[in-house]
Design an enzyme around this catalytic site. Structure first.
Site, PDB file in Angstrom:
ATOM      1  N   ASP A  82       1.809  26.591 -41.254  1.00 45.11           N
ATOM      2  CA  ASP A  82       2.278  25.371 -40.587  1.00 45.11           C
ATOM      3  C   ASP A  82       3.767  25.177 -40.884  1.00 45.11           C
ATOM      4  O   ASP A  82       4.177  25.185 -42.042  1.00 45.11           O
ATOM      5  CB  ASP A  82       1.451  24.184 -41.118  1.00 45.11           C
ATOM      6  CG  ASP A  82       1.596  22.937 -40.269  1.00 45.11           C
ATOM      7  OD1 ASP A  82       2.046  23.049 -39.105  1.00 45.11           O
ATOM      8  OD2 ASP A  82       1.238  21.851 -40.765  1.00 45.11           O
ATOM      9  N   GLU A 134       8.447  25.708 -31.862  1.00 48.17           N
ATOM     10  CA  GLU A 134       8.637  24.256 -31.687  1.00 48.17           C
ATOM     11  C   GLU A 134       9.972  23.922 -31.051  1.00 48.17           C
ATOM     12  O   GLU A 134      10.997  24.498 -31.363  1.00 48.17           O
ATOM     13  CB  GLU A 134       8.528  23.519 -33.035  1.00 48.17           C
ATOM     14  CG  GLU A 134       8.759  22.012 -32.868  1.00 48.17           C
ATOM     15  CD  GLU A 134       8.570  21.200 -34.147  1.00 48.17           C
ATOM     16  OE1 GLU A 134       7.662  21.529 -34.932  1.00 48.17           O
ATOM     17  OE2 GLU A 134       9.330  20.237 -34.336  1.00 48.17           O
ATOM     18  N   GLY A 209       1.009  15.666 -35.458  1.00 52.14           N
ATOM     19  CA  GLY A 209       0.849  14.236 -35.745  1.00 52.14           C
ATOM     20  C   GLY A 209      -0.321  13.654 -34.990  1.00 52.14           C
ATOM     21  O   GLY A 209      -0.250  12.554 -34.445  1.00 52.14           O
TER      22      GLY A 209
HETATM   23 ZN   LIG Z   1       3.669  19.388 -37.692  1.00 52.72          ZN
END
Ligand SMILES: [Zn+2]
Length: 284
Positions: A82, A134, A209
């Site tokens: 992660d 990301e 989230g």
């Molecule tokens: Zn995250």
């Protein structure tokens, strides 16, 4: 079965319109709870391990726990780094046995993020490991990450589409208004960004989230193209509440199994509810 890459289930998730949960592991009880939930729900799952969790548990322990869980449960389980912060940590995890990695280059300018992510994808794909990238900056606090509300920036859809085309990541995390940790109010999710990006890329969008996002918002996000949802805070809240209550009510309790066992049960119930909400139940 052995640990699998996320490509074992994410293409199906995108096609059939469900999402697979990433549940972060913090210790043995988390691994057991998440695996039991997966078994009872017949759901594929992703173990998330942050760099902080790896430091806490030890890299080889993380891999060993995930491997045993996959072998004994027979479930399709991916072990996913992660928010990997560098090419070096990504390589270290792959070499240790991770089946999936996230490279988070979101704090770099777009060109640099593309260049670094591409390098990770080339190396990871060569050995059958899936990659999440990301774009945009997701707010909130999680382990080594701390992004203030002012610094959180939404993903630009055109840039996200170009990022996917050039990097060929297997899952794309984009900042759409959710944040790590607990919400003070209700998060404002930019469904238009999810929809636009999802229609133009060949892989699912990742929602970070996921804790505390209302069920209806989760369902809508999935219907628009979210195929992986990260959950950690809700498990921490549920399990810590149990431990706190037990220790407060039983000052003489010293056997860790007496309070960690019930905490594990609380995590399992939380994860099961998420699997049902995400639509991944019965997909293993
Ligand atoms: Zn995250």
């Amino acid at each position: 079965m052995p640990l699998v890459s996320m490509n074992y289930f994410l293409p199906q998730a995108k096609k059939e319109g469900f999402a697979v949960g990433q549940f972060n592991m913090n210790n043995l009880e988390y691994v057991q709870a998440i695996t039991e939930a997966g078994k009872e729900e017949r759901s594929p799952l992703i173990f998330g391990a942050s760099e902080g969790a790896i430091r806490y548990m030890g890299l080889n322990n993380v891999v060993a726990l995930a491997r045993v869980a996959a072998e004994e449960s027979g479930l399709p389980i991916a072990l996913h780094l992660d928010h990997g912060s560098s090419f070096e940590i990504v390589m270290k995890c792959i070499r240790a046995g991770f089946s999936s990695v996230m490279f988070d280059g979101s704090h770099y300018p777009l060109e640099e993020n593309i260049r670094l992510t591409k390098k990770v994808v080339e190396a990871a794909h060569a050995v059958g490991v899936s990659v999440e990238g990301e774009l945009g900056t997701i707010g909130g606090v999680e382990d080594d990450l701390d992004v203030s509300e002012e610094d959180a920036t939404l993903a630009n859809p055109e840039e996200a589409i170009r990022f996917w085309e050039e990097t060929q990541v297997d899952a794309l995390a984009i900042a759409v208004g959710t944040a790590h940790g607990m919400y003070k109010g209700e998060p404002k999710i930019r469904y238009d960004i999810i929809e636009k990006v999802s229609q133009n890329i060949g892989v699912p969008i990742v929602l970070h989230g996921g804790s505390g996002v209302p069920d209806e918002s989760i369902k809508k996000s999935i219907s628009l193209g979210v195929g992986k949802i990260n959950v950690n805070t809700e498990n921490q809240v549920a399990s810590t509440r149990v431990v706190r209550e037990l220790l407060e009510n039983n000052p003489d309790m010293i056997d860790p199994r007496k309070y960690l066992g019930p905490a594990r049960e609380a995590i399992k119930e939380t994860v099961k509810a998420k699997m049902r909400l995400f639509g991944s139940s019965g997909k293993a």
